[in-house]
Design a protein around this motif. Sequence first.
Motif, PDB file in Angstrom:
ATOM      1  N   ILE A   1       0.750  -1.312  -0.143  1.00 43.09           N
ATOM      2  CA  ILE A   1      -0.020  -0.183  -0.027  1.00 43.09           C
ATOM      3  C   ILE A   1       0.970   1.223  -0.039  1.00 43.09           C
ATOM      4  CG2 ILE A   1      -1.722   1.197   1.293  1.00 43.09           C
ATOM      5  CD1 ILE A   1      -2.815  -1.154  -0.144  1.00 43.09           C
ATOM      6  N   LYS A   2       1.809   1.198   0.780  1.00 44.21           N
ATOM      7  CA  LYS A   2       2.828   2.274   0.780  1.00 44.21           C
ATOM      8  C   LYS A   2       3.395   2.761  -0.500  1.00 44.21           C
ATOM      9  CE  LYS A   2       7.298   3.723   1.872  1.00 44.21           C
ATOM     10  NZ  LYS A   2       8.594   3.102   2.348  1.00 44.21           N
ATOM     11  N   ASP A   3       3.598   1.493  -1.354  1.00 46.21           N
ATOM     12  CA  ASP A   3       4.396   1.772  -2.688  1.00 46.21           C
ATOM     13  C   ASP A   3       3.230   2.296  -3.475  1.00 46.21           C
ATOM     14  OD1 ASP A   3       6.713   0.817  -1.769  1.00 46.21           O
ATOM     15  OD2 ASP A   3       6.361  -1.282  -2.509  1.00 46.21           O
ATOM     16  N   ARG A   4       2.059   1.875  -3.558  1.00 41.61           N
ATOM     17  CA  ARG A   4       1.068   2.440  -4.302  1.00 41.61           C
ATOM     18  C   ARG A   4       0.508   3.811  -4.018  1.00 41.61           C
ATOM     19  NH1 ARG A   4      -2.288  -0.222  -7.862  1.00 41.61           N
ATOM     20  NH2 ARG A   4      -4.232   0.520  -7.004  1.00 41.61           N
ATOM     21  N   LEU A   5       0.741   4.149  -2.970  1.00 38.43           N
ATOM     22  CA  LEU A   5       0.500   5.443  -2.583  1.00 38.43           C
ATOM     23  C   LEU A   5       1.712   6.431  -2.735  1.00 38.43           C
ATOM     24  CD1 LEU A   5      -0.792   5.088   1.055  1.00 38.43           C
ATOM     25  CD2 LEU A   5      -2.218   6.235  -0.817  1.00 38.43           C
ATOM     26  N   LYS A   6       2.884   6.066  -2.909  1.00 36.40           N
ATOM     27  CA  LYS A   6       3.887   6.821  -3.260  1.00 36.40           C
ATOM     28  C   LYS A   6       4.311   6.996  -4.683  1.00 36.40           C
ATOM     29  CE  LYS A   6       6.663   7.744   0.672  1.00 36.40           C
ATOM     30  NZ  LYS A   6       7.823   8.198   1.031  1.00 36.40           N
ATOM     31  N   SER A   7       3.477   5.964  -5.528  1.00 39.03           N
ATOM     32  CA  SER A   7       3.865   6.188  -6.782  1.00 39.03           C
ATOM     33  C   SER A   7       3.018   7.196  -7.473  1.00 39.03           C
ATOM     34  CB  SER A   7       3.242   4.590  -7.414  1.00 39.03           C
ATOM     35  OG  SER A   7       3.497   4.661  -9.005  1.00 39.03           O
ATOM     36  N   ASP A   8       3.704   7.878  -8.796  1.00 39.94           N
ATOM     37  CA  ASP A   8       2.922   8.701  -9.513  1.00 39.94           C
ATOM     38  C   ASP A   8       1.904   8.319 -10.258  1.00 39.94           C
ATOM     39  OD1 ASP A   8       4.521   7.660 -11.003  1.00 39.94           O
ATOM     40  OD2 ASP A   8       5.402   9.556 -11.954  1.00 39.94           O
ATOM     41  N   ARG A   9       1.581   6.866 -10.374  1.00 36.38           N
ATOM     42  CA  ARG A   9       0.964   6.094 -11.222  1.00 36.38           C
ATOM     43  C   ARG A   9      -0.150   5.156 -10.520  1.00 36.38           C
ATOM     44  NH1 ARG A   9       3.006   7.143 -16.506  1.00 36.38           N
ATOM     45  NH2 ARG A   9       4.882   8.070 -16.356  1.00 36.38           N
ATOM     46  N   ILE A  10      -1.153   4.785 -11.105  1.00 42.57           N
ATOM     47  CA  ILE A  10      -2.107   3.723 -10.416  1.00 42.57           C
ATOM     48  C   ILE A  10      -2.245   2.876 -11.469  1.00 42.57           C
ATOM     49  CG2 ILE A  10      -4.145   3.230  -9.301  1.00 42.57           C
ATOM     50  CD1 ILE A  10      -4.561   6.160  -8.395  1.00 42.57           C
ATOM     51  N   PHE A  11      -1.844   1.739 -11.247  1.00 44.98           N
ATOM     52  CA  PHE A  11      -1.987   0.681 -12.080  1.00 44.98           C
ATOM     53  C   PHE A  11      -3.361  -0.029 -11.446  1.00 44.98           C
ATOM     54  CE2 PHE A  11      -2.498  -3.838 -13.125  1.00 44.98           C
ATOM     55  CZ  PHE A  11      -2.334  -3.940 -14.537  1.00 44.98           C
ATOM     56  N   TYR A  12      -4.436  -0.218 -12.517  1.00 42.11           N
ATOM     57  CA  TYR A  12      -5.645  -0.675 -12.171  1.00 42.11           C
ATOM     58  C   TYR A  12      -6.376  -1.778 -13.408  1.00 42.11           C
ATOM     59  CZ  TYR A  12      -7.842   2.706 -15.221  1.00 42.11           C
ATOM     60  OH  TYR A  12      -8.177   3.542 -16.295  1.00 42.11           O
ATOM     61  N   GLU A  13      -7.306  -2.474 -12.904  1.00 40.97           N
ATOM     62  CA  GLU A  13      -8.086  -3.278 -13.659  1.00 40.97           C
ATOM     63  C   GLU A  13      -9.497  -3.113 -13.654  1.00 40.97           C
ATOM     64  OE1 GLU A  13      -7.562  -7.103 -11.799  1.00 40.97           O
ATOM     65  OE2 GLU A  13      -5.431  -7.029 -12.336  1.00 40.97           O
ATOM     66  N   GLU A  14      -9.788  -2.854 -15.205  1.00 39.75           N
ATOM     67  CA  GLU A  14     -11.156  -2.276 -15.416  1.00 39.75           C
ATOM     68  C   GLU A  14     -12.315  -3.149 -15.100  1.00 39.75           C
ATOM     69  OE1 GLU A  14     -10.976   1.233 -18.509  1.00 39.75           O
ATOM     70  OE2 GLU A  14     -10.202  -0.508 -19.401  1.00 39.75           O
ATOM     71  N   SER A  15     -12.264  -4.556 -15.757  1.00 34.81           N
ATOM     72  CA  SER A  15     -12.941  -5.358 -15.470  1.00 34.81           C
ATOM     73  C   SER A  15     -12.351  -6.778 -15.030  1.00 34.81           C
ATOM     74  CB  SER A  15     -14.126  -5.555 -16.679  1.00 34.81           C
ATOM     75  OG  SER A  15     -13.283  -5.857 -17.761  1.00 34.81           O
TER      76      SER A  15
ATOM     77  N   ASN B   1       0.410  14.434  -3.980  1.00 31.06           N
ATOM     78  CA  ASN B   1       0.745  15.070  -2.666  1.00 31.06           C
ATOM     79  C   ASN B   1      -0.040  14.334  -1.372  1.00 31.06           C
ATOM     80  OD1 ASN B   1       2.541  16.573  -3.962  1.00 31.06           O
ATOM     81  ND2 ASN B   1       1.283  18.306  -4.026  1.00 31.06           N
ATOM     82  N   ARG B   2      -1.102  14.171  -1.379  1.00 31.39           N
ATOM     83  CA  ARG B   2      -2.195  13.862  -0.605  1.00 31.39           C
ATOM     84  C   ARG B   2      -1.669  12.243  -0.125  1.00 31.39           C
ATOM     85  NH1 ARG B   2      -7.667  11.585  -2.174  1.00 31.39           N
ATOM     86  NH2 ARG B   2      -6.189  10.280  -2.947  1.00 31.39           N
ATOM     87  N   ASP B   3      -1.430  11.268  -1.301  1.00 31.12           N
ATOM     88  CA  ASP B   3      -1.092  10.033  -0.945  1.00 31.12           C
ATOM     89  C   ASP B   3       0.214   9.749  -0.458  1.00 31.12           C
ATOM     90  OD1 ASP B   3      -3.671   9.275  -2.023  1.00 31.12           O
ATOM     91  OD2 ASP B   3      -2.677   8.652  -3.773  1.00 31.12           O
ATOM     92  N   ARG B   4       1.169  10.725  -0.897  1.00 32.50           N
ATOM     93  CA  ARG B   4       2.637  10.741  -0.420  1.00 32.50           C
ATOM     94  C   ARG B   4       2.533  11.115   1.162  1.00 32.50           C
ATOM     95  NH1 ARG B   4       6.228  12.276  -5.694  1.00 32.50           N
ATOM     96  NH2 ARG B   4       6.047  10.334  -6.585  1.00 32.50           N
ATOM     97  N   LEU B   5       1.718  12.019   1.573  1.00 32.75           N
ATOM     98  CA  LEU B   5       1.766  12.516   2.833  1.00 32.75           C
ATOM     99  C   LEU B   5       1.111  11.302   3.854  1.00 32.75           C
ATOM    100  CD1 LEU B   5       0.362  16.097   3.118  1.00 32.75           C
ATOM    101  CD2 LEU B   5       2.541  15.294   3.836  1.00 32.75           C
ATOM    102  N   VAL B   6      -0.028  10.609   3.203  1.00 34.70           N
ATOM    103  CA  VAL B   6      -0.437   9.448   4.020  1.00 34.70           C
ATOM    104  C   VAL B   6       0.611   8.244   4.303  1.00 34.70           C
ATOM    105  CG1 VAL B   6      -2.027   7.660   3.732  1.00 34.70           C
ATOM    106  CG2 VAL B   6      -2.797   9.671   3.448  1.00 34.70           C
ATOM    107  N   ALA B   7       1.249   8.076   3.152  1.00 35.76           N
ATOM    108  CA  ALA B   7       2.374   7.004   3.267  1.00 35.76           C
ATOM    109  C   ALA B   7       3.538   7.470   4.228  1.00 35.76           C
ATOM    110  CB  ALA B   7       3.006   7.043   1.789  1.00 35.76           C
ATOM    111  N   SER B   8       3.765   8.825   4.200  1.00 30.59           N
ATOM    112  CA  SER B   8       4.807   9.285   5.088  1.00 30.59           C
ATOM    113  C   SER B   8       4.711   9.155   6.539  1.00 30.59           C
ATOM    114  CB  SER B   8       5.304  10.599   4.636  1.00 30.59           C
ATOM    115  OG  SER B   8       6.047  10.625   3.512  1.00 30.59           O
ATOM    116  N   TYR B   9       3.381   9.827   6.811  1.00 31.97           N
ATOM    117  CA  TYR B   9       2.905  10.190   8.430  1.00 31.97           C
ATOM    118  C   TYR B   9       2.067   8.922   8.647  1.00 31.97           C
ATOM    119  CZ  TYR B   9       5.008  14.645   7.582  1.00 31.97           C
ATOM    120  OH  TYR B   9       5.908  15.696   7.398  1.00 31.97           O
ATOM    121  N   GLU B  10       1.638   7.916   8.097  1.00 30.83           N
ATOM    122  CA  GLU B  10       0.655   7.087   8.590  1.00 30.83           C
ATOM    123  C   GLU B  10       1.380   5.718   8.374  1.00 30.83           C
ATOM    124  OE1 GLU B  10      -2.152   7.347  10.353  1.00 30.83           O
ATOM    125  OE2 GLU B  10      -2.172   9.532  10.028  1.00 30.83           O
TER     126      GLU B  10
END
Length: 167
Positions: free
Chosen positions: A98-112, A128-137
């Motif tokens: 989850i930390k890696d997904r939050l810090k990444s500038d891209r989101i890989f996802y599956e549509e269906s 910025n929000r995701d990186r703050l969550v990764a860093s502080y949480e």
Amino acid sequence: MNKSTINFCPVPIEQQPINEYEKLKESWLFDWGTLAIGQYSQKIAWVCFWSAILVIPLAMSVFVPQHDWFHGFLSSLVGICLLTGIFISRIYLGWQYIKDRLKSDRIFYEESGWYDGQTWIKPTGMLNRDRLVASYEIEPILARFHKTYGLLGMAISLSSLIWLIIG
């Protein structure tokens, strides 16, 4: 650009990293990292207890308690630490993902399904929000697991050193 274009996110809600974080934080096993230190220690003690129930009979079958109880004790300690470390690794890897997904500038996802994956670049505000969550949480949670690994590693190292000294 209008406001609706800026807020548009094609990633399904359940695959957005911030929502994955919220879900992980509330799940039974992974919430251990968010517990107070006393509660966390109790959970780890329970894992050690159940590991001991599995490991001690094995150690007693290898080292006869009447003749070589100390080596049996040391090998039990190593086994307990290894099993506990493996168990904690499952929790750690979930948080790291989850930390890696939050810090990444891209989101890989599956549509269906697994066959149609897409990648979406996060807008700056979301990144910025995701990186703050990764860093502080999440990073403090991972630091706690690193300390736990350190304690387990020290117990294994000390047991091994005593084994070598005693022979």
